[in-house]
Design a protein around this motif. Structure first.
Motif, PDB file in Angstrom:
ATOM      1  N   ASP A  56      35.986  36.714  34.025  1.00 35.60           N
ATOM      2  CA  ASP A  56      36.349  35.772  35.325  1.00 35.60           C
ATOM      3  C   ASP A  56      38.095  35.871  35.250  1.00 35.60           C
ATOM      4  N   LEU A  57      38.516  35.763  33.973  1.00 35.16           N
ATOM      5  CA  LEU A  57      39.799  35.620  33.754  1.00 35.16           C
ATOM      6  C   LEU A  57      40.535  36.999  34.200  1.00 35.16           C
ATOM      7  N   ASP A  58      40.105  38.150  33.942  1.00 37.53           N
ATOM      8  CA  ASP A  58      40.360  39.339  34.192  1.00 37.53           C
ATOM      9  C   ASP A  58      40.555  39.647  35.712  1.00 37.53           C
ATOM     10  N   ASP A  68      50.396  32.222  31.597  1.00 37.63           N
ATOM     11  CA  ASP A  68      49.271  31.598  31.996  1.00 37.63           C
ATOM     12  C   ASP A  68      47.759  32.455  31.652  1.00 37.63           C
ATOM     13  N   TYR A  69      48.073  33.708  31.882  1.00 36.24           N
ATOM     14  CA  TYR A  69      46.707  34.568  31.281  1.00 36.24           C
ATOM     15  C   TYR A  69      46.687  34.569  29.768  1.00 36.24           C
ATOM     16  N   LYS A  70      47.787  34.643  29.205  1.00 40.06           N
ATOM     17  CA  LYS A  70      47.726  34.417  27.649  1.00 40.06           C
ATOM     18  C   LYS A  70      46.912  33.007  27.117  1.00 40.06           C
ATOM     19  N   ARG A  71      47.602  31.949  27.863  1.00 41.11           N
ATOM     20  CA  ARG A  71      47.012  30.746  27.252  1.00 41.11           C
ATOM     21  C   ARG A  71      45.507  30.611  27.491  1.00 41.11           C
ATOM     22  N   ALA A  72      45.111  31.055  28.615  1.00 39.27           N
ATOM     23  CA  ALA A  72      43.829  30.833  29.007  1.00 39.27           C
ATOM     24  C   ALA A  72      42.976  31.793  28.262  1.00 39.27           C
ATOM     25  N   LYS A  73      43.451  33.052  28.148  1.00 36.62           N
ATOM     26  CA  LYS A  73      42.705  34.056  27.269  1.00 36.62           C
ATOM     27  C   LYS A  73      42.619  33.241  25.724  1.00 36.62           C
TER      28      LYS A  73
END
Length: 187
Positions: A56-58, A68-73
């Motif tokens: 989903d994130l990708d 934001d991507y790094k934090r969520a990952k």
């Protein structure tokens, strides 16, 4: 009946190693991290990241910032690590527990960015000494690592951590052995 910590760490000790770096969260970098995660969840159309998968994130990577991507990952990967540790504890598989501890530390350092040089150094010393697992304990930005150490490696690890840390930072870390129990309760 639910037991707080029904696992026996036979052959292992848990030990906190305190860097003595004080974590100051006055302007709260945590608020920024929480906002990053909330933004990603909103972009995904979900309430919280507990309902998200890496796929989903990708899928929305080009719609959010790299930060934001790094934090969520980190959050999404940590969710699975917690489940892995719960299963591993049930099986008495401390190698898996330790592996996930190291992966958590790496994620907290590189993706969520709540570590500091001193905590990363303590984590590196733990790896060098053959400690089964090591990670940031608590909020990060200073404080302690928690370490899962085989009994026979304990004395060497503590001596090495104190010596190397003192040589690099001019003071020894404080060491606290953790006693695992089923928690406080009424007698």
């Amino acid at each position: 009946e639910y037991e707080y910590f029904p696992f026996k760490l036979d052959g292992y000790k848990l030990v906190l190693v305190d860097s003595k770096v004080k974590h100051e969260l006055v302007d709260s970098p945590y608020n920024k991290r929480r906002a990053s995660c909330e933004h990603v969840a909103k972009t995904l159309g979900i309430e919280t990241l507990r309902d998200a998968e890496l796929a989903d994130l990708d899928r929305i990577k080009d719609q959010i910032s790299e930060e934001d991507y790094k934090r969520a990952k980190y959050v999404i990967e940590e969710k699975q690590r917690v489940l892995d540790v719960c299963d591993a504890l049930q099986r008495g598989d401390y190698d898996t527990v330790g592996d996930r501890m190291y992966k958590t530390h790496e994620g907290m350092s590189k993706l969520y960015e709540v570590s500091c040089e001193e905590l990363d150094y303590l984590n590196d010393i733990a790896k060098e000494c053959g400690v089964t697992g090591s990670r940031i304990m608590g909020g990060g930005f200073g404080g302690c690592t928690i370490n899962l150490v085989k009994d026979e490696l304990y004395d060497h690890f503590i001596a090495t951590a104190k010596e190397k840390f003192n040589a690099k930072y001019g003071h020894e870390p404080q060491v606290y052995e953790v006693i695992v129990s089923d928690g406080a309760r009424r007698c």
